[in-house]
Every structure is written in structure tokens, then in C-alpha cells.
Enzyme design. Sequence first.
Site, PDB file in Angstrom:
ATOM      1  N   LYS A  77      43.133  21.548  42.502  1.00  0.00           N
ATOM      2  CA  LYS A  77      42.913  22.524  41.437  1.00  0.00           C
ATOM      3  C   LYS A  77      44.132  22.586  40.529  1.00  0.00           C
ATOM      4  CE  LYS A  77      42.237  27.474  40.647  1.00  0.00           C
ATOM      5  NZ  LYS A  77      42.075  28.810  41.258  1.00  0.00           N
ATOM      6  N   THR A 344      43.237  35.128  43.860  1.00  0.00           N
ATOM      7  CA  THR A 344      44.394  35.724  44.522  1.00  0.00           C
ATOM      8  C   THR A 344      44.108  36.218  45.933  1.00  0.00           C
ATOM      9  OG1 THR A 344      43.854  37.813  43.406  1.00  0.00           O
ATOM     10  CG2 THR A 344      45.527  36.411  42.379  1.00  0.00           C
TER      11      THR A 344
END
Length: 499
Positions: A77, A344
Site C-alpha cells: 500500500k 488507523t
Amino acid sequence: MTPLKRILIAGGGSAGWMTAAMFARLLKGRYAITLIESDAIGTVGVGEATIPAIKKFNELLGLDEDDFLRRTQGSFKLGIQFNDWSHPGSSYVHGFGVIGRDLEWLRCHQYWTKQYRDGRVGPLDLYSINTVAATANRFMRPRADMPDSPIGEIAYAFHFDAGFYAAYLADYARARGVERREGEIVAVGQDADSGFLTSVTLADGAVIEADLFIDCSGFRGLLIEQTLGAGYESWSHWLPCDRAVAVPSQRAADFPPYTRSTARPAGWQWRIPLQHRTGNGHVYASRYMDDATAEALLLDHLEEPAVGTPRRLSFVPGRRRKAWVRNCVAIGLSAGFLEPLESTGLHLIQSAILRLVRLMPDAAFDPATIAEYNRQTDFEMERIRDFIILHYKATTRDDTPFWRHVRTMDVPDTLARKMALFAANGRIFREDDELFAEESWIQVLIGQGIVPAAPDPLVEVTPQAEIERYLGDIERVIAKCVERMPHHAAFVDRHCAAP
């Protein structure tokens, strides 16, 4: 000083097994660690996308990166692509890593702002190797031997199957002495005088005692809330999304090295490419859209055929008023929840674990230590909260009641100050140890449409011709580097393809 002897982790999943694995690695057998999980209680299973900090966590455990990716069906990513957030038809990438190269004492975006205001340059995305490589479906690890090239500055994270990651870490932790007990906790013992936790009782009658209790029981907060009553602070007035529906689909044909977030009428949809499938989900506000409509909208916008049954999830965005109460520390969803817009979730688990290791108590459980842990936890979550709110607030969309609400809502003062300062002259400052660096704020602020009214006045010190050469060189060098990078799928096949 009387040291602790026994640590009990209530709950498995990502939070429980990440905690167990890191404790086994760093505490080196000093404590007896027991993890309790029930096969009858499922886990949420979110957290398939991460940020670069997860690399440090894995490195601290001593994991081989390619083996980890094979075991978890992982991919790479480079950032997150946001579509339709600023307005329908808009698109930008929040890429990891640097933006261009500083010139003298100013950041690249300051010179870009001057040229952009004059109509002389294209999107800011062109000045970060992460953003250019992401949309070209290219990937390679950074080259340490090329520190002066953009190829030496590539920053990356991972997509992976959270369930496989938990199982991988469970093997790791148990091989290093962590005891797993299967069973449902039906009662919690407390000291009559201090209120400290003393034990848990399982459905089979077994009583397990401990000195320190880690609550990884998810949203219900079995220890931290149901037993100790820590309290919960809702942030729904800033983050109205309170539902999600998720479904896997077949592997993405394009297999891009980025997460995609597409704005929808009452929220947003994620797309996460793994080796064996694609993760999809729709996060939405139940006040503006019902569950059936939200699920239908997700299924109608899948790019590959679904391979499972949609799962629904309800949540209240916010945090426990105290993540550490007496001798109990909440880690993961039991400590709070922020929607996965910026990936997160696993980071908050990771940072909580390492924060606890740095502030590991003895049997006295010093109040100052507990207060410092809670202060750091609160600061971290508040600043991440602000960054997520920014995506909603900084929009020109007014096509649905949801977008009209978030566009006009009041925001926390800490965020309002950042937005105002940047809108004036493009200045942004990272506060203390907040998670997101200046580059992240810059890309999202500009991507969402907040282009500074003017650059830093000191930009005018540099001649126009030099600015043009400077930005032109960055754009050309990045484009040339990306052309030479392998395709993401080819890189995965060569280095870490799952069996």
C-alpha cells in the site's frame, strides 16, 4: 518495588494477539501471560489496511516481511485514493512519504501553490513518487543505496487479511510461552477495598487470577466498561457515520497498491486489494440512510463479484474516558473507535501496546504512570479524530443532507486552527508526537480543495525561472523512476505470493 507476575489478556483477534505477541517478544518471559478467547464469540475482523508504522511493529517482532505477506494474503500500500470527496468527479491520493524535495527552507508545496495559483502546474499528486506510482499500479521497496533518488524515499504499508494476521501472531506468541485458554468470561472478580480486578471466571468454572488485565474484548469493553465503568465519550456530533456493511469480492483485476475510498450519499465506500480477494465496505450514517439501502448501494458498486454474505456493524465513534483504570488497560475497540477512513485501527492497537510497555507498572500501579498513559492516549486519538473530520468538513458537496451537514458543522478548535493557518499561507505544523506528519495534512487539505490563498511570502525570494526548473525537475525525475518500477502484481508474484 514489587513486580507484577501475571498478565491476563481478555479477548483474541488482532488486538489480543498483537498484544500477546509483543509482550512475549519484549517482556522475555518475565511475566506469565494468559490470553482468553471464546470460539463462540466472533471478532470484528476489520483492519485490512494499514499505515507505514506497522512495518516497525513487525520488525520489532522480528517477522520476515515476505513470509508475513504470504501468510496473510497481503499486498503493498502506497497510500489512499479519495474519489468524489471534495466534489463529485474529484480525485486525489494521500500518499505516504515525502512531497518533492525542499528548496532552501521551504517545502515543495509552497512553490507549487505559487505556480498553481498562476495556472502553471498540474495536481500536487505529480510531485510525490508514492502518488504517481500508486495510480500507475507500480511498486518496489525503497533502495537504500539510492538516497538522493525518489526511489530511495518510497514509503509503504500493507493490505492483509486481519484474521490471518491474528492467527499468524497467535502461533508466534504461543511458541514464546503465551498460554491460550478457550472459554467465555462469565464473571469478573474485584478486590472489595481497592476495586482492582483480581480474577475472571470462565463458563466451565475455571478461575484465572492475574495482576494486570488487558481488555481486548471489543466494543463491549467487558472489563474496562462493564466492570469498571470507565465511561465513553461520543464524537458522533463530528463523525456522524455509525454503521458499516462489509463484503469480500473476487481478487481485483487491477490489483492496485493503494486503498480506495469513494464518497457516497451518506458516507463512503472502501476497496482493499488482497491476494486472494478484495475487501469492500460501506461506512454510513444511519440518520441519513437505512441499512437495506446502504447494503444495496455497496453491492451495486462492487467491481468484482461478491464471494460472501454482507456483514453489518454498528458503532459509536469516540473513546473511553479513561483507557487505563486501576489495573486494567483497554486496547483496541474496547478503548474506542474511529472509522477506518485513514486506516488507523491497527495502529491504535500498536501504539497502545508500545505505550504500555514504556509505562509498564509494578504492583503499586502509580497514579502518575496511569495518568500519563491516559494523557498520551487522549492526545493521539484527538489528533487522529481531527484528521478524519477534516475529510468531511473540507468539501464543497451539498448534494445530500449528509454532506450539507458535515460541510457546515462546527469542528474542534484544534482542527479549526490548523485549517485557518493553512488556508492563509500553506503553513502546517506537527504537534508533539501526533500521528500524521505535515505531508499527510498537506495532501488532504489541498486534495479536499483548501489551496492556500497565497504561498509563504518567502517564496518570492526565489526567482520565477528557478522555481519552474525546480518543480519541472521533480516531476520529470519522478515520472522516469515510476516508469522503471515493476507492476505491483508482478512484484508480489516474485517476492511474496501466497501458496
